[in-house]
Design an enzyme around this catalytic site. Structure first.
Site, PDB file in Angstrom:
ATOM      1  N   ARG A 169      46.925  53.510  48.214  1.00 27.93           N
ATOM      2  CA  ARG A 169      47.150  53.238  46.789  1.00 27.93           C
ATOM      3  C   ARG A 169      48.372  54.049  46.344  1.00 27.93           C
ATOM      4  NH1 ARG A 169      42.177  51.769  44.095  1.00 27.93           N
ATOM      5  NH2 ARG A 169      43.500  51.130  42.367  1.00 27.93           N
ATOM      6  N   PRO A 170      49.585  53.597  46.712  1.00 26.03           N
ATOM      7  CA  PRO A 170      50.772  54.371  46.336  1.00 26.03           C
ATOM      8  C   PRO A 170      50.993  54.382  44.823  1.00 26.03           C
ATOM      9  CG  PRO A 170      51.404  52.262  47.297  1.00 26.03           C
ATOM     10  CD  PRO A 170      49.912  52.357  47.392  1.00 26.03           C
ATOM     11  N   VAL A 171      51.810  55.338  44.350  1.00 29.66           N
ATOM     12  CA  VAL A 171      52.105  55.394  42.907  1.00 29.66           C
ATOM     13  C   VAL A 171      53.617  55.315  42.653  1.00 29.66           C
ATOM     14  CG1 VAL A 171      50.008  56.647  42.245  1.00 29.66           C
ATOM     15  CG2 VAL A 171      52.036  57.934  42.936  1.00 29.66           C
ATOM     16  N   ASP A 172      54.372  54.851  43.683  1.00 26.93           N
ATOM     17  CA  ASP A 172      55.838  54.839  43.573  1.00 26.93           C
ATOM     18  C   ASP A 172      56.326  54.024  42.364  1.00 26.93           C
ATOM     19  OD1 ASP A 172      54.680  52.767  45.282  1.00 26.93           O
ATOM     20  OD2 ASP A 172      56.716  51.995  45.457  1.00 26.93           O
ATOM     21  N   ASP A 203      39.380  41.755  42.946  1.00 20.50           N
ATOM     22  CA  ASP A 203      38.142  42.439  42.551  1.00 20.50           C
ATOM     23  C   ASP A 203      36.898  41.546  42.636  1.00 20.50           C
ATOM     24  OD1 ASP A 203      39.665  44.671  42.119  1.00 20.50           O
ATOM     25  OD2 ASP A 203      39.701  44.512  39.945  1.00 20.50           O
ATOM     26  N   CYS A 254      42.217  55.700  48.986  1.00 19.35           N
ATOM     27  CA  CYS A 254      40.817  55.385  48.726  1.00 19.35           C
ATOM     28  C   CYS A 254      40.356  54.311  49.697  1.00 19.35           C
ATOM     29  CB  CYS A 254      40.594  55.022  47.265  1.00 19.35           C
ATOM     30  SG  CYS A 254      40.991  53.367  46.820  1.00 19.35           S
ATOM     31  N   ILE A 310      46.368  41.613  48.144  1.00 18.62           N
ATOM     32  CA  ILE A 310      46.642  42.722  47.220  1.00 18.62           C
ATOM     33  C   ILE A 310      46.370  44.053  47.927  1.00 18.62           C
ATOM     34  CG2 ILE A 310      46.137  43.756  44.958  1.00 18.62           C
ATOM     35  CD1 ILE A 310      47.187  40.984  44.565  1.00 18.62           C
ATOM     36  N   LYS A 358      35.940  47.129  32.008  1.00 14.96           N
ATOM     37  CA  LYS A 358      36.289  48.493  32.436  1.00 14.96           C
ATOM     38  C   LYS A 358      37.798  48.657  32.543  1.00 14.96           C
ATOM     39  CE  LYS A 358      36.153  49.452  37.047  1.00 14.96           C
ATOM     40  NZ  LYS A 358      37.385  49.968  37.613  1.00 14.96           N
ATOM     41  N   ASN A 359      38.464  47.692  33.195  1.00 14.44           N
ATOM     42  CA  ASN A 359      39.885  47.874  33.496  1.00 14.44           C
ATOM     43  C   ASN A 359      40.793  47.649  32.283  1.00 14.44           C
ATOM     44  OD1 ASN A 359      39.162  48.591  36.017  1.00 14.44           O
ATOM     45  ND2 ASN A 359      39.734  46.664  37.007  1.00 14.44           N
ATOM     46  N   ARG A 363      29.973  53.155  38.481  1.00 16.38           N
ATOM     47  CA  ARG A 363      31.347  53.298  37.967  1.00 16.38           C
ATOM     48  C   ARG A 363      31.792  52.046  37.222  1.00 16.38           C
ATOM     49  NH1 ARG A 363      35.482  54.164  42.286  1.00 16.38           N
ATOM     50  NH2 ARG A 363      36.684  53.858  40.382  1.00 16.38           N
ATOM     51  N   ARG A 394      40.948  56.904  40.286  1.00 18.61           N
ATOM     52  CA  ARG A 394      42.401  56.696  40.378  1.00 18.61           C
ATOM     53  C   ARG A 394      43.018  56.275  39.047  1.00 18.61           C
ATOM     54  NH1 ARG A 394      45.590  56.182  44.510  1.00 18.61           N
ATOM     55  NH2 ARG A 394      46.783  54.824  43.148  1.00 18.61           N
TER      56      ARG A 394
HETATM   57  C1  EPZ Z   1      44.119  47.764  39.079  1.00 16.85           C
HETATM   58  O1  EPZ Z   1      44.433  48.833  39.955  1.00 16.85           O
HETATM   59  C2  EPZ Z   1      42.614  47.758  38.929  1.00 16.85           C
HETATM   60  N1  EPZ Z   1      42.192  49.041  38.388  1.00 16.85           N
HETATM   61  C3  EPZ Z   1      41.960  47.483  40.262  1.00 16.85           C
HETATM   62  O2  EPZ Z   1      40.563  47.386  40.014  1.00 16.85           O
HETATM   63  C4  EPZ Z   1      42.459  46.149  40.811  1.00 16.85           C
HETATM   64  O3  EPZ Z   1      41.925  45.952  42.103  1.00 16.85           O
HETATM   65  C5  EPZ Z   1      43.986  46.166  40.895  1.00 16.85           C
HETATM   66  O4  EPZ Z   1      44.551  46.507  39.594  1.00 16.85           O
HETATM   67  C6  EPZ Z   1      44.585  44.838  41.335  1.00 16.85           C
HETATM   68  O5  EPZ Z   1      44.208  43.830  40.466  1.00 16.85           O
HETATM   69  C7  EPZ Z   1      42.259  49.270  37.087  1.00 16.85           C
HETATM   70  O6  EPZ Z   1      42.742  48.467  36.302  1.00 16.85           O
HETATM   71  C8  EPZ Z   1      41.687  50.536  36.583  1.00 16.85           C
HETATM   72  P1  EPZ Z   1      47.875  47.622  41.357  1.00 16.85           P
HETATM   73  P2  EPZ Z   1      45.962  49.259  40.155  1.00 16.85           P
HETATM   74  O7  EPZ Z   1      48.826  48.734  41.092  1.00 16.85           O
HETATM   75  O8  EPZ Z   1      46.725  48.984  38.928  1.00 16.85           O
HETATM   76  C9  EPZ Z   1      50.565  48.170  45.155  1.00 16.85           C
HETATM   77  C10 EPZ Z   1      38.253  47.603  40.559  1.00 16.85           C
HETATM   78  O9  EPZ Z   1      37.452  47.322  41.491  1.00 16.85           O
HETATM   79  N2  EPZ Z   1      51.207  49.295  44.456  1.00 16.85           N
HETATM   80  O10 EPZ Z   1      47.998  46.428  40.501  1.00 16.85           O
HETATM   81  O11 EPZ Z   1      45.955  50.639  40.683  1.00 16.85           O
HETATM   82  C11 EPZ Z   1      49.110  48.430  45.490  1.00 16.85           C
HETATM   83  O12 EPZ Z   1      48.968  49.212  46.658  1.00 16.85           O
HETATM   84  C12 EPZ Z   1      39.645  47.981  40.879  1.00 16.85           C
HETATM   85  O13 EPZ Z   1      37.927  47.600  39.365  1.00 16.85           O
HETATM   86  C13 EPZ Z   1      52.368  49.842  44.972  1.00 16.85           C
HETATM   87  O14 EPZ Z   1      52.867  49.414  46.004  1.00 16.85           O
HETATM   88  O15 EPZ Z   1      46.409  48.234  41.265  1.00 16.85           O
HETATM   89  C14 EPZ Z   1      48.585  47.029  45.623  1.00 16.85           C
HETATM   90  O16 EPZ Z   1      48.907  46.517  46.874  1.00 16.85           O
HETATM   91  C15 EPZ Z   1      39.916  48.777  42.034  1.00 16.85           C
HETATM   92  N3  EPZ Z   1      52.946  50.885  44.304  1.00 16.85           N
HETATM   93  C16 EPZ Z   1      49.358  46.267  44.559  1.00 16.85           C
HETATM   94  O17 EPZ Z   1      50.514  47.078  44.267  1.00 16.85           O
HETATM   95  C17 EPZ Z   1      52.428  51.398  43.138  1.00 16.85           C
HETATM   96  O18 EPZ Z   1      53.007  52.328  42.572  1.00 16.85           O
HETATM   97  C18 EPZ Z   1      48.601  46.014  43.275  1.00 16.85           C
HETATM   98  O19 EPZ Z   1      47.943  47.214  42.867  1.00 16.85           O
HETATM   99  C19 EPZ Z   1      51.246  50.806  42.617  1.00 16.85           C
HETATM  100  C20 EPZ Z   1      50.661  49.762  43.294  1.00 16.85           C
END
Ligand code: EPZ
Length: 423
Positions: free
Chosen positions: A121-124, A309, A116, A331, A22-23, A401, A92
């Protein structure tokens, strides 16, 4: 709403086939926005999140035809650049259309994803990376609004408080492939799903080096062509089935999987007393080596560390393993929604900050429980497989999902599991 009912206590036996990841599928489908030509994506899992991504792409002017796990996509004449709150709020991962839209259509307006259940889940990092490539990025009225007549290269450090970000790396990578000059992403995520995305972009004509490491170099090209690609196996689904074999003390053969993506997880299973091996064709064999399994400690980390995950599903196993296990989440420190539901089934787990202390119990007992997010739901299914009596899981749309044909696959292994529709 549908429910899943499980009669626990049956050891699972037989073969199960793993679906595409999926990812990996979600960002790869978004990457189709980068070309006007036809793309063919194979081994796409038929899941709600994938269908949501196809809807989003359709709303942006990409036509798609789905034939089983094969999806053919092509841009129509009228490209759009706005995605609505209704679509984005359900998933997301829709944020990964931001980078490709900006690179190809030169603007994007995407509903800001909310928080969520697995925590903030920030997007900075997404916004920082795209701004560094020269985009003008603002958040207005709940939407991320980004514009860039031309994107230019830059050196970008993409680190956050919890390490690299998978989808921010994907977004910046997808924007940089059409930017002028050489972009370097430092502290890039090196998850197999990022590598799969880079492989697809290379087939489209992108110039990328270093993917799969923390330093990715991209030389922008003027245009990308269509391409054909087959999605890698889902390592999280694989891990979930390995645990289904382990928790029921069964014997499974898992096909179409990639054991090399699960080294940290398999290392812990060996310590617990579960044997996981593979043959030359890549088939994975799972069996429980010892009558009494041993507790472990583990911490979730970015790849190649233990994946967040599979944390919830592993906790389901540890809840019935002799001794005290400690699970630390590095994480998403709040990703413990499954704990209270596992405790309703007789587990003995308490939370201490970002750690869960799991005191193994002899048996779990079936109960009515509620799924809260995708992986927490999978943990409840695993607990239900080993629990005495009947487990009834509601809110199972979370499972739809991310797990293709879950009940069918488990039933074929001997599990007594069925879905009750619209209760
Ligand atoms: C991906 O989410 C996966 N989703 C998630 O899968 C997975 O848990 C996650 O990576 C971590 O491995 C998809 O690939 C669709 P991150 P993503 O940005 O990319 C912080 C599942 O169950 N962060 O790597 O959104 C964040 O809060 C799921 O399939 C910031 O600080 O995760 C976290 O602590 C849910 N600022 C860390 O980074 C940002 O702008 C890693 O999150 C973005 C993230």
């Amino acid at each position: 709403m549908d429910k899943i009912i499980i009669e626990g206590g049956v050891p699972l036996h037989g073969e199960v086939e793993i679906s595409g990841a999926k990812n990996a599928a979600l960002p790869i489908l978004a990457a189709v926005l980068l070309t006007d030509e036809e793309c063919v994506i194979e081994n796409v899992p038929v899941l709600r999140d994938v269908l949501t991504m196809l809807k989003i792409l359709r709303s942006l002017g990409i036509k798609s035809q789905v034939n089983g796990s094969r999806v053919v996509l092509k841009a129509g004449k009228h490209r759009k650049f706005t995605t609505s709150y209704n679509l984005v709020s359900t998933m997301r991962a829709s944020i990964c259309v931001l980078g490709p839209l900006l690179a190809k259509v030169k603007q994007a307006k995407i509903s800001m994803p909310g928080g969520c259940v697995i925590g903030q889940r920030p997007v900075d990092l997404h916004l920082k990376g795209l701004s560094a490539l020269g985009a003008n990025v603002k958040v207005e009225h709940g939407y991320i609004v980004a514009r860039a007549e031309t994107l230019h290269s830059n050196n970008i450090f993409l680190g956050g408080a919890y390490g690299p970000s998978v989808l921010a790396t994907a977004n910046v990578l997808m924007a940089a492939v059409l930017a002028k000059g050489k972009t370097v992403i430092e502290n890039a995520a090196c998850e197999p799903e990022v590598v799969d995305l880079a492989d697809f972009l290379l087939k489209m004509g992108a110039k990328i080096k270093g993917y799969g490491t923390h330093r990715i170099e991209i030389i922008g090209v003027k245009r990308l062509s269509g391409a054909r690609h087959s999605i890698i196996a889902d390592r999280i689904e694989t891990g979930t089935y390995i645990l289904a074999g382990a928790i029921t003390k069964g014997k499974l053969i898992i096909k179409n999987a990639s054991i090399e993506h699960l080294a940290a997880f398999i290392d812990k299973l060996e310590q617990i007393g579960v044997s996981v091996s593979s043959n030359r064709n890549g088939d994975i064999y799972v069996k429980t080596k010892k009558a009494v399994l041993k507790s472990v400690e583990f911490t979730t980390l970015p790849y190649p560390g233990f994946p967040t995950d599979i944390q919830a599903q592993m906790m389901a196993l540890l809840s019935v393993v002799n001794g005290i296990s400690v699970v630390t989440e590095k994480i998403f420190p709040d990703r413990f929604m499954h704990v209270s539901e596992l405790n309703r089934m007789g587990a003995d787990i308490f939370l201490e900050g970002a750690s869960a202390i799991v005191r193994g119990v002899k048996t779990l007992s079936g109960a009515s429980v509620m799924a809260s997010d995708l992986r927490a739901s999978a943990a409840l299914v695993l607990a239900g497989l080993v629990a005495k009596g009947k487990t009834e899981i509601s809110r199972i749309y979370h499972l739809d999902r991310g797990y293709e044909n879950l009940e069918d696959k488990l039933s074929k292994l001997g599990a007594k599991i069925y879905r009750v529709k619209n209760v």
